[in-house]
Design an enzyme around this catalytic site. Structure first.
Site, PDB file in Angstrom:
ATOM      1  N   HIS A   1     -10.690   8.453 -10.321  1.00 58.26           N
ATOM      2  CA  HIS A   1     -10.929   8.540  -8.880  1.00 58.26           C
ATOM      3  C   HIS A   1     -10.763   7.160  -8.255  1.00 58.26           C
ATOM      4  O   HIS A   1     -11.176   6.153  -8.818  1.00 58.26           O
ATOM      5  CB  HIS A   1     -12.334   9.076  -8.599  1.00 58.26           C
ATOM      6  CG  HIS A   1     -12.446   9.643  -7.224  1.00 58.26           C
ATOM      7  ND1 HIS A   1     -12.543   8.843  -6.102  1.00 58.26           N
ATOM      8  CD2 HIS A   1     -12.456  10.925  -6.792  1.00 58.26           C
ATOM      9  CE1 HIS A   1     -12.615   9.625  -5.037  1.00 58.26           C
ATOM     10  NE2 HIS A   1     -12.558  10.887  -5.416  1.00 58.26           N
ATOM     11  N   HIS A   2     -10.148   7.132  -7.077  1.00 56.33           N
ATOM     12  CA  HIS A   2      -9.892   5.859  -6.409  1.00 56.33           C
ATOM     13  C   HIS A   2     -11.188   5.146  -6.015  1.00 56.33           C
ATOM     14  O   HIS A   2     -11.214   3.926  -5.839  1.00 56.33           O
ATOM     15  CB  HIS A   2      -9.006   6.077  -5.182  1.00 56.33           C
ATOM     16  CG  HIS A   2      -8.132   4.913  -4.856  1.00 56.33           C
ATOM     17  ND1 HIS A   2      -8.531   3.600  -4.988  1.00 56.33           N
ATOM     18  CD2 HIS A   2      -6.869   4.868  -4.391  1.00 56.33           C
ATOM     19  CE1 HIS A   2      -7.557   2.797  -4.604  1.00 56.33           C
ATOM     20  NE2 HIS A   2      -6.538   3.543  -4.253  1.00 56.33           N
ATOM     21  N   ALA A   3     -12.283   5.866  -5.908  1.00 55.81           N
ATOM     22  CA  ALA A   3     -13.573   5.225  -5.621  1.00 55.81           C
ATOM     23  C   ALA A   3     -14.026   4.370  -6.801  1.00 55.81           C
ATOM     24  O   ALA A   3     -14.825   3.451  -6.634  1.00 55.81           O
ATOM     25  CB  ALA A   3     -14.633   6.280  -5.300  1.00 55.81           C
TER      26      ALA A   3
ATOM     27  N   ILE B   1     -11.810   2.806  -8.991  1.00 51.77           N
ATOM     28  CA  ILE B   1     -10.786   1.866  -9.449  1.00 51.77           C
ATOM     29  C   ILE B   1      -9.929   1.421  -8.267  1.00 51.77           C
ATOM     30  O   ILE B   1      -9.660   2.193  -7.359  1.00 51.77           O
ATOM     31  CB  ILE B   1      -9.914   2.522 -10.543  1.00 51.77           C
ATOM     32  CG1 ILE B   1      -9.055   1.517 -11.266  1.00 51.77           C
ATOM     33  CG2 ILE B   1      -9.079   3.628  -9.986  1.00 51.77           C
ATOM     34  CD1 ILE B   1      -8.319   2.087 -12.470  1.00 51.77           C
TER      35      ILE B   1
END
Length: 164
Positions: A132-134, A136
């Site tokens: 998840h972009h949250a 990384i």
């Protein structure tokens, strides 16, 4: 900023980063590629803090969710094994990757999955990571890859964590 990626996510728009590595497993002397990837992850998990953290909602949503060390973390819940009918083509790998990338991550556990795909042409394997972009960004993603992979075919020993 990380919370924005959580709030922007919808059932049809997943805020995930998907990476595909096609690897030559070299000579494993009869060892299974999936088992070796699992062993490597288990050995280096202490170097990957974002892989052990999960989100917890703040009561009454008085603040953004917070990251905590997952007390119930299970490595095997994040590892998946796939086999394409040999010799698996690039198109088949792309189709599988598209299917995997279209699945939302389970927010009740750390926000990542790793898929080992066997059966590719020339005996190669693929490692498909979905994070998840949250959890990384570009810098942390580079640090994560540096913690996971070596620059030589030999797997370098990693000192164990100071605190178990």
């Amino acid at each position: 900023m990380a919370a924005a990626f959580l709030y922007l996510e919808t059932p049809s728009t997943h805020m995930q980063v998907t990476g595909v590595l096609v690897l030559d497993p070299g000579s494993l002397d009869g060892r299974e590629p999936f088992a070796e990837v699992r062993r490597l992850l288990d050995e280096r998990l202490h170097l990957l803090p974002s892989f052990r953290r999960r989100l917890v909602e703040v009561p009454l949503r008085a603040a953004h969710p917070v990251w905590i060390e997952d007390p119930d973390f299970e490595l095997d819940a994040h590892l998946h094994r796939w086999a394409l009918p040999a010799p698996g083509s690039r198109a088949e790998l792309e189709a599988l990757t598209g299917d995997l990338a279209g699945r939302p991550l389970d927010r009740s556990r750390p926000l990542w999955d790793l898929h080992v795909v066997e059966g590719l042409e020339d005996g190669r394997i693929a490692v498909v990571t979905i994070i998840h972009h949250a959890a990384i960004d570009g810098v942390s993603g580079a640090e994560l890859m540096a913690g996971l992979f070596d620059l030589t075919p030999e797997i370098a020993p990693v000192p164990p964590p100071e605190i178990p």
